[in-house]
Design an enzyme around this catalytic site. Structure first.
Site, mmCIF file in Angstrom:
data_model
loop_
_atom_site.group_PDB
_atom_site.id
_atom_site.type_symbol
_atom_site.label_atom_id
_atom_site.label_comp_id
_atom_site.label_asym_id
_atom_site.label_seq_id
_atom_site.Cartn_x
_atom_site.Cartn_y
_atom_site.Cartn_z
ATOM 1 N N LYS A 1 37.675 45.577 49.276
ATOM 2 C CA LYS A 1 36.467 45.076 49.940
ATOM 3 C C LYS A 1 36.828 44.490 51.295
ATOM 4 O O LYS A 1 36.133 44.688 52.289
ATOM 5 C CB LYS A 1 35.782 44.024 49.041
ATOM 6 N N GLN B 1 34.033 37.592 42.777
ATOM 7 C CA GLN B 1 34.527 38.738 42.006
ATOM 8 C C GLN B 1 34.430 38.425 40.509
ATOM 9 O O GLN B 1 34.851 37.356 40.058
ATOM 10 C CB GLN B 1 35.978 39.049 42.417
ATOM 11 N N ASP C 1 26.001 40.957 46.436
ATOM 12 C CA ASP C 1 26.100 41.730 45.196
ATOM 13 C C ASP C 1 24.711 42.026 44.617
ATOM 14 O O ASP C 1 24.578 42.865 43.730
ATOM 15 C CB ASP C 1 26.893 40.944 44.142
HETATM 16 N N1 GUN Z 1 33.556 43.251 39.139
HETATM 17 C C1 GUN Z 1 33.357 44.542 38.805
HETATM 18 N N2 GUN Z 1 32.358 45.060 39.544
HETATM 19 C C2 GUN Z 1 31.918 44.074 40.358
HETATM 20 C C3 GUN Z 1 30.897 44.009 41.363
HETATM 21 O O1 GUN Z 1 30.172 44.964 41.655
HETATM 22 N N3 GUN Z 1 30.767 42.805 41.969
HETATM 23 C C4 GUN Z 1 31.532 41.734 41.650
HETATM 24 N N4 GUN Z 1 31.314 40.604 42.300
HETATM 25 N N5 GUN Z 1 32.472 41.766 40.740
HETATM 26 C C5 GUN Z 1 32.659 42.928 40.101
#
Ligand code: GUN
Length: 283
Positions: free
Chosen positions: A52, A96, A119
């Site tokens: 990311k 996350q 998100d």
């Molecule tokens: N962990 C697995 N997928 C995601 C996601 O799309 N966003 C976040 N914040 N954590 C994750």
């Protein structure tokens, strides 16, 4: 032979479009930023977080990460979110997942300023999606819509079966397909006759979390098959929730794993960060 939907290429196309927007904002003196919070050192989470941050860097978005120890208290995590909420130099905030079991995930996600919730997990954004108002949409389902649209697949009037009802994928996916005028069925672990139900799908979206569960017998000839799953097999290769080799000959279009839905999640995260920047600067 099915058309193989190239998620990598479509994700690149979206990031290229976003870069133009970001460059234009830079010319006006605006530099956007994303804050990523990671609790603990789970290797998979570390890879996601690093990807990311790399995507931000490639597009010219500033990113900063906050790494908290596995045993951090919920209060300390909430304090960090409050700091980012109040910092005008931070446009997007991402925590996350998963979080360690001693932390209440819902309290944490609810604490993020909805305008910074890239998100799309905050209840205000989820509610906005349901009633068709502006808001941030969960990245993976938003990415699936882009895959379908940019592959020229018609959605309106089609029967779409979504397998999976998670808050992150299944539920928002179903609402987005409804918004595109599909006739939507949500299937899940308690659904009866799943196989024959799936055979009625023009578009089958699979987010069950079980390697290669969806076989050819689940597929109507000519169906579009979208595989949200990703698993590492014993031979170290990646596979999805769909038995690609068995299903591909029946489908009219299908996403591979890797290289299908996966790359879209980050592209749509970047899309949400750009939305957040625009919102904050009133663009
Ligand atoms: N962990 C697995 N997928 C995601 C996601 O799309 N966003 C976040 N914040 N954590 C994750």
């Amino acid at each position: 032979m099915a058309k193989i939907i190239d998620g990598k290429a479509i994700a690149e196309e979206i990031k290229h479009e976003l870069k133009q927007e970001i460059d234009a904002m830079k010319e006006r003196g605006i530099e956007g930023s994303l804050a990523v919070i990671q609790v603990g050192t789970d290797p998979a989470s570390s890879v996601y977080v690093s990807n990311k941050k790399k995507a931000c860097e490639a597009l010219g978005i500033r990113s900063e990460s906050c790494e908290l120890p596995e045993d951090v208290t919920e209060e300390a995590l909430l304090r960090q979110i409050e700091i980012y909420n109040g910092n005008p130099r931070i446009d997007g905030i991402l925590v996350q997942l998963p979080l360690p079991p001693h932390i209440n995930e819902k309290r944490v996600l609810d604490a993020i300023d909805p305008t910074k919730d890239v998100d799309g997990f905050h209840p205000l954004n989820v509610g906005a999606l349901l009633i068709g108002e502006k808001g941030m949409v969960s990245c993976t389902p938003a990415g699936v819509i882009q895959l379908l649209k940019r592959s020229g697949i018609e959605i309106a009037g089609k029967h779409c079966v979504v397998i999976g009802r998670s808050n992150i994928v299944g539920k928002p996916m179903a609402v987005l397909m409804l918004r595109e005028n599909a006739t939507v069925t949500i299937a899940h672990s308690k659904t009866k006759n799943l196989e024959s139900l799936c055979r009625t799908a023009d578009i089958l979206i699979v987010a069950v979390g079980k390697p290669k569960m969806i076989k050819a017998s689940y597929i109507k000839e000519g169906a579009v098959v979208i595989d949200v799953g990703i698993h590492r097999m014993e031979n170290k290769k990646l596979c999805g929730d769909v038995d690609f080799e068995g299903v591909e000959p029946l489908a009219s279009a299908i996403t591979p794993v890797p290289g299908g839905v996966g790359p879209m999640t980050i592209a749509m995260l970047m899309h949400n960060v750009v939305l957040a920047i625009k919102e904050h600067y009133g663009l």
